[in-house]
Design an enzyme around this catalytic site. Sequence first.
Site, PDB file in Angstrom:
ATOM      1  N   SER A  67       0.810  -1.220   0.000  1.00 38.84           N
ATOM      2  CA  SER A  67       0.000   0.000   0.000  1.00 38.84           C
ATOM      3  C   SER A  67       0.841   1.268   0.000  1.00 38.84           C
ATOM      4  O   SER A  67       0.390   2.312  -0.476  1.00 38.84           O
ATOM      5  CB  SER A  67      -0.938  -0.001   1.208  1.00 38.84           C
ATOM      6  OG  SER A  67      -0.215  -0.166   2.413  1.00 38.84           O
ATOM      7  N   ASP A 100      -2.397   6.433  10.803  1.00 38.41           N
ATOM      8  CA  ASP A 100      -2.042   5.042  11.099  1.00 38.41           C
ATOM      9  C   ASP A 100      -0.543   4.829  11.254  1.00 38.41           C
ATOM     10  O   ASP A 100      -0.091   3.759  11.646  1.00 38.41           O
ATOM     11  CB  ASP A 100      -2.594   4.094  10.031  1.00 38.41           C
ATOM     12  CG  ASP A 100      -2.099   4.408   8.625  1.00 38.41           C
ATOM     13  OD1 ASP A 100      -0.933   4.815   8.465  1.00 38.41           O
ATOM     14  OD2 ASP A 100      -2.876   4.237   7.676  1.00 38.41           O
ATOM     15  N   HIS A 113       0.813   4.716   6.202  1.00 40.35           N
ATOM     16  CA  HIS A 113       0.508   5.284   4.900  1.00 40.35           C
ATOM     17  C   HIS A 113       0.899   6.760   4.862  1.00 40.35           C
ATOM     18  O   HIS A 113       1.002   7.417   5.898  1.00 40.35           O
ATOM     19  CB  HIS A 113      -0.966   5.071   4.578  1.00 40.35           C
ATOM     20  CG  HIS A 113      -1.317   3.617   4.513  1.00 40.35           C
ATOM     21  ND1 HIS A 113      -1.954   2.961   5.539  1.00 40.35           N
ATOM     22  CD2 HIS A 113      -1.078   2.682   3.558  1.00 40.35           C
ATOM     23  CE1 HIS A 113      -2.102   1.681   5.212  1.00 40.35           C
ATOM     24  NE2 HIS A 113      -1.579   1.492   4.025  1.00 40.35           N
TER      25      HIS A 113
END
Length: 604
Positions: free
Chosen positions: A459, A581, A584
């Site tokens: 990601s 988080d 990211h």
Amino acid sequence: MNKTKGFTKYKKMRYMPGLDGLRAIAVLGIIIYHLNKQWLTGGFLGVDTFFVISGYLITSLLLKEYDDTGIIKLKSFWIRRLKRLLPAVIVLLMVVGTATLLLKSDNIIRVKHDIIAAIFYVSNWWYIAKDVNYFEQFSFMPLKHLWSLAIEEQFYIFFPVILVTLLLTIKKRYKIGFIFWGVSIISLGLMMFIYSINGDHSRVYFGTDTRLQTLLLGVILAFLWPPFKLKNDPPKVVKYVIDSIGSLSFIVLILLFFIINDETNWIYDGGFYLISILTLFIIASVVHPSTWIAKIFSNPVLVFIGKRSYSLYLWHFAVISFVHSYYVDGQIPVYVYFIDISLTIIFAELSYRFIETPFRKEGIKALNWRSSYIPQFIRMVIVVTLLIPFMLILVGAFNKYGKDIIGEKANSFDTTIEDNYSMRIAPIDNIHIDGLVSEKKKESSDVYNNIKPLLIGDSVMVDIGESFKSSVPKSRIDGKVGRQLYQTLPLVKANYSQYKKSSDQVVLELGTNGDFTVKQLDDLLNQFGKAKIYLVNTRVPRIYEANVNRLLADAAKRKSNVTLIDWYKRSQGHSEYFAPDGVHLEYKGVLALKDEILKALKKK
């Protein structure tokens, strides 16, 4: 039994303070784990402790009622459970719903769905359907912890009916115990089977069918060790054995709280079952009326916490979710944890005193305006400020403020045909306008047409994909959310086997989502032959971060064609690089990581 069914008086089972002490240990483990996983990596095992306690206590209560009266009044049992559990949950849902509307309105649709699932006690199945990972904290989900209450409530609904049926049809109780043991083995086998097929943590962790094993072990203990039949003064040698086994089991359980983590796979292959058996030994010792370990667990501090364990469990995760959403995960200041703990204690105590206790004692009468528990003015404030917006949330009146957060995020970034890239539209959220100047335009000023690297990642690679492609138009990028290193080998064999020459450049950004072995890493690296390989290490607030970075650094030292891109060092102290988080990337983080990769590529 010489009794007249339905008329013999039911004698209330004795209070066992040792169970409250064990509840305190369980809830403290869970809270510490949710505050910071690295403080107590196996704290989530406290949930299984609660499951075993619930199975044991509920079965003991039902068996005693049956022994005393010859019947089990199912309606009365269910009403008692609802009075005990539902009011506090409803208040939590109202507060969380209103707080989400006021503070996190983008999440109102998701939270509304979670609220509806919680009301009907199906949260666990809802999260399975949505493929939610319990151990993943990248999303704002303040009600995710209610999955365990859903399992318990489902158990409370169906188990008493099954127990009554078996008691009426099978006279030998040891046979009933064997039936429940058999079902627990089936549940264990189901967990092992499902996990072996696809390694799906969510399905086996949240599933009522796969977690039933733990509850049923508590049920079996109630048949073998009913608290209402234990002798007050057994022989000293018996007490010594009980204390010794209970103490040793408790020590091992606490050690497991520190040793096990959310990457420990063997817990799905019988681990939960074995850990629950340890809990059985602890329960057997703390419920005995004459053991010294029961006295230790009955100390006032543990009992005080244990009596409030339900409220503490309800409120801690919601509080932590809201507070931590304003900070980057993994870079949370110490004082924030004091805020978490303080707010949890306040909300839990208010819930215990003014919600749990009144409704447990008076039921619906606790809502009486003349009740002494809650003054009339406070009651009016609660109704106006919580109930009204709560109902409006449920009917979707505020959906316009919410966003489909999951849908907004790209799940992959894949460029395989260079010509097609010129037709791709840059996402709006990558363009920041300060005055009348676009940062996107500034960023695109340097274009490198002389390099053709292959980039494969997870990601984080998705995050930088657009930006990197704009700077290196001839690059080939393959990023996918949730990708792990061990999943990449088949991908490379199928699609990228041509990248083997010494002139080729390959960037691998993997490790965000989990650990891997030296062999798995070497097998992947060997696929690229003599190509120059660049390994991007990771910054992820998870227990496996250090090992992932160590393995990547070791590979760079061992192999002459491998270079380490030290993203961990570059991002140290830069909370502005990250989304809440802690993994990211925000816009500045995208530019920083892209810069690190480009510096490495340009050196060769």
